[in-house]
Design a protein around this motif. Structure first.
Motif, PDB file in Angstrom:
ATOM      1  N   ASP A  22      10.888   8.239  -5.759  1.00 39.72           N
ATOM      2  CA  ASP A  22       9.855   9.260  -5.652  1.00 39.72           C
ATOM      3  C   ASP A  22       8.672   8.828  -4.792  1.00 39.72           C
ATOM      4  OD1 ASP A  22      11.295  10.971  -7.306  1.00 39.72           O
ATOM      5  OD2 ASP A  22      10.455  10.068  -9.120  1.00 39.72           O
ATOM      6  N   VAL A  23       8.797   7.696  -4.082  1.00 43.98           N
ATOM      7  CA  VAL A  23       7.722   7.226  -3.206  1.00 43.98           C
ATOM      8  C   VAL A  23       7.588   8.195  -2.031  1.00 43.98           C
ATOM      9  CG1 VAL A  23       7.109   5.405  -1.564  1.00 43.98           C
ATOM     10  CG2 VAL A  23       7.894   4.809  -3.824  1.00 43.98           C
ATOM     11  N   LEU A  24       6.362   8.506  -1.664  1.00 37.89           N
ATOM     12  CA  LEU A  24       6.131   9.384  -0.526  1.00 37.89           C
ATOM     13  C   LEU A  24       6.539   8.695   0.767  1.00 37.89           C
ATOM     14  CD1 LEU A  24       2.637  10.818  -1.498  1.00 37.89           C
ATOM     15  CD2 LEU A  24       4.854  11.933  -1.703  1.00 37.89           C
ATOM     16  N   TYR A  25       7.092   9.457   1.665  1.00 32.86           N
ATOM     17  CA  TYR A  25       7.569   8.907   2.928  1.00 32.86           C
ATOM     18  C   TYR A  25       6.425   8.273   3.719  1.00 32.86           C
ATOM     19  CZ  TYR A  25      10.051   8.701   7.369  1.00 32.86           C
ATOM     20  OH  TYR A  25      10.621   8.272   8.530  1.00 32.86           O
ATOM     21  N   GLY A  26       5.255   8.849   3.664  1.00 30.43           N
ATOM     22  CA  GLY A  26       4.098   8.300   4.366  1.00 30.43           C
ATOM     23  C   GLY A  26       3.722   6.926   3.846  1.00 30.43           C
ATOM     24  N   ASP A  27       3.791   6.719   2.516  1.00 34.11           N
ATOM     25  CA  ASP A  27       3.498   5.404   1.938  1.00 34.11           C
ATOM     26  C   ASP A  27       4.528   4.371   2.398  1.00 34.11           C
ATOM     27  OD1 ASP A  27       1.394   6.590   0.654  1.00 34.11           O
ATOM     28  OD2 ASP A  27       2.418   6.752  -1.289  1.00 34.11           O
ATOM     29  N   PHE A  28       5.784   4.777   2.414  1.00 36.76           N
ATOM     30  CA  PHE A  28       6.853   3.876   2.841  1.00 36.76           C
ATOM     31  C   PHE A  28       6.675   3.499   4.308  1.00 36.76           C
ATOM     32  CE2 PHE A  28      11.046   3.307   4.763  1.00 36.76           C
ATOM     33  CZ  PHE A  28      11.485   2.229   4.043  1.00 36.76           C
ATOM     34  N   MET A  29       6.391   4.473   5.162  1.00 36.37           N
ATOM     35  CA  MET A  29       6.214   4.189   6.578  1.00 36.37           C
ATOM     36  C   MET A  29       4.953   3.354   6.821  1.00 36.37           C
ATOM     37  SD  MET A  29       8.791   5.051   8.182  1.00 36.37           S
ATOM     38  CE  MET A  29       8.149   4.649   9.790  1.00 36.37           C
ATOM     39  N   GLY A  30       3.943   3.504   5.975  1.00 38.68           N
ATOM     40  CA  GLY A  30       2.761   2.658   6.088  1.00 38.68           C
ATOM     41  C   GLY A  30       3.102   1.192   5.883  1.00 38.68           C
ATOM     42  N   VAL A  31       3.948   0.919   4.890  1.00 37.63           N
ATOM     43  CA  VAL A  31       4.389  -0.461   4.641  1.00 37.63           C
ATOM     44  C   VAL A  31       5.231  -0.961   5.819  1.00 37.63           C
ATOM     45  CG1 VAL A  31       5.832  -1.905   3.165  1.00 37.63           C
ATOM     46  CG2 VAL A  31       4.244  -0.283   2.143  1.00 37.63           C
ATOM     47  N   MET A  32       6.154  -0.129   6.305  1.00 38.83           N
ATOM     48  CA  MET A  32       6.993  -0.533   7.437  1.00 38.83           C
ATOM     49  C   MET A  32       6.136  -0.830   8.669  1.00 38.83           C
ATOM     50  SD  MET A  32      10.245  -0.541   6.619  1.00 38.83           S
ATOM     51  CE  MET A  32      11.140  -0.269   8.109  1.00 38.83           C
ATOM     52  N   ASN A  33       5.158   0.023   8.956  1.00 39.33           N
ATOM     53  CA  ASN A  33       4.285  -0.200  10.112  1.00 39.33           C
ATOM     54  C   ASN A  33       3.450  -1.466   9.945  1.00 39.33           C
ATOM     55  OD1 ASN A  33       5.213   2.067  11.440  1.00 39.33           O
ATOM     56  ND2 ASN A  33       3.641   3.391  10.562  1.00 39.33           N
ATOM     57  N   MET A  34       2.966  -1.719   8.736  1.00 41.79           N
ATOM     58  CA  MET A  34       2.163  -2.910   8.495  1.00 41.79           C
ATOM     59  C   MET A  34       3.006  -4.172   8.677  1.00 41.79           C
ATOM     60  SD  MET A  34      -0.830  -3.984   7.998  1.00 41.79           S
ATOM     61  CE  MET A  34      -1.678  -2.485   7.589  1.00 41.79           C
ATOM     62  N   LEU A  35       4.271  -4.132   8.230  1.00 38.77           N
ATOM     63  CA  LEU A  35       5.164  -5.271   8.436  1.00 38.77           C
ATOM     64  C   LEU A  35       5.383  -5.517   9.928  1.00 38.77           C
ATOM     65  CD1 LEU A  35       7.854  -4.703   5.664  1.00 38.77           C
ATOM     66  CD2 LEU A  35       6.147  -6.507   5.757  1.00 38.77           C
ATOM     67  N   GLN A  36       5.606  -4.448  10.669  1.00 33.02           N
ATOM     68  CA  GLN A  36       5.841  -4.577  12.099  1.00 33.02           C
ATOM     69  C   GLN A  36       4.589  -5.082  12.818  1.00 33.02           C
ATOM     70  OE1 GLN A  36       7.070  -0.926  14.011  1.00 33.02           O
ATOM     71  NE2 GLN A  36       8.772  -2.015  14.965  1.00 33.02           N
ATOM     72  N   ASP A  37       3.433  -4.601  12.414  1.00 31.21           N
ATOM     73  CA  ASP A  37       2.180  -5.059  13.031  1.00 31.21           C
ATOM     74  C   ASP A  37       1.932  -6.544  12.789  1.00 31.21           C
ATOM     75  OD1 ASP A  37       1.771  -2.505  13.923  1.00 31.21           O
ATOM     76  OD2 ASP A  37       0.301  -1.978  12.365  1.00 31.21           O
ATOM     77  N   ASN A  38       2.455  -7.078  11.685  1.00 29.38           N
ATOM     78  CA  ASN A  38       2.257  -8.482  11.347  1.00 29.38           C
ATOM     79  C   ASN A  38       3.422  -9.371  11.788  1.00 29.38           C
ATOM     80  OD1 ASN A  38      -0.330  -8.915   9.690  1.00 29.38           O
ATOM     81  ND2 ASN A  38       0.507  -7.001   8.903  1.00 29.38           N
ATOM     82  N   GLY A  39       4.356  -8.827  12.570  1.00 29.94           N
ATOM     83  CA  GLY A  39       5.425  -9.643  13.137  1.00 29.94           C
ATOM     84  C   GLY A  39       6.671  -9.775  12.291  1.00 29.94           C
ATOM     85  N   PHE A  40       6.819  -8.985  11.249  1.00 24.61           N
ATOM     86  CA  PHE A  40       8.021  -9.016  10.413  1.00 24.61           C
ATOM     87  C   PHE A  40       8.944  -7.891  10.884  1.00 24.61           C
ATOM     88  CE2 PHE A  40       4.665 -10.824   7.779  1.00 24.61           C
ATOM     89  CZ  PHE A  40       5.256 -12.014   7.400  1.00 24.61           C
ATOM     90  N   TYR A  41       9.950  -8.254  11.681  1.00 23.06           N
ATOM     91  CA  TYR A  41      10.826  -7.241  12.269  1.00 23.06           C
ATOM     92  C   TYR A  41      12.180  -7.130  11.597  1.00 23.06           C
ATOM     93  CZ  TYR A  41       7.378  -7.450  15.987  1.00 23.06           C
ATOM     94  OH  TYR A  41       6.218  -7.424  16.678  1.00 23.06           O
TER      95      TYR A  41
END
Length: 144
Positions: A116-135
């Motif tokens: 039930d996690v909102l897609y925006g919250d999930f994409m926020g985590v994915m973007n933050m991982l990518q911004d910090n070099g976790f690909y």
């Protein structure tokens, strides 16, 4: 579909009755032919060239590193392993959780998210991982 013709009927010379039985003889014939073809072709597909291969002498591998899980709850809370985190400090918290000996750019991060996690919250985590070099990110799902 087949029809059965019979001579005794009051509606004309021939009366048609439907025959609902399936004739499986052609199916069995085709399957037997395919079986024979595969039985003949299978030995031909085997490698027949003999090669003396050298022994593989590899050092024993070390245990793989402990996987890192990021968990997202449906209320928006984020956890790294069992420790709470938030979106702003996710990269720093993840680096401190990995330690100095592990390379963060080559680490695989496993994400577990509530359905039930909102897609925006999930994409926020994915973007933050990518911004910090976790690909290298893997998504964890439940087997049914």
């Amino acid at each position: 579909m087949a029809a059965k013709l019979s001579g005794s009927g009051g509606e004309g010379k021939y009366q048609e009755e439907q025959n609902a039985e399936i004739n499986v003889t052609p199916f069995v014939d085709v399957m037997l032919v395919l079986l024979i073809i595969f039985m003949v072709a299978a030995p031909m597909a085997a490698v027949t060239v003999k090669v003396n291969l050298p022994p593989a002498v590899a050092p024993p591998s070390t245990n793989p590193p402990k996987p890192v899980y990021i968990s997202l709850q449906n209320n928006g809370r984020i956890f790294i392993q069992d420790f709470p985190s938030d979106l702003a400090t996710l990269g720093d918290d993840l680096r401190s959780n990995l330690g100095e000996s592990r390379n963060p750019t080559k680490e695989r991060i496993f994400i577990r998210a509530d359905k039930d996690v909102l897609y925006g919250d999930f994409m926020g985590v994915m973007n933050m991982l990518q911004d910090n070099g976790f690909y290298s990110v893997a998504l964890v799902g439940e087997e049914q």
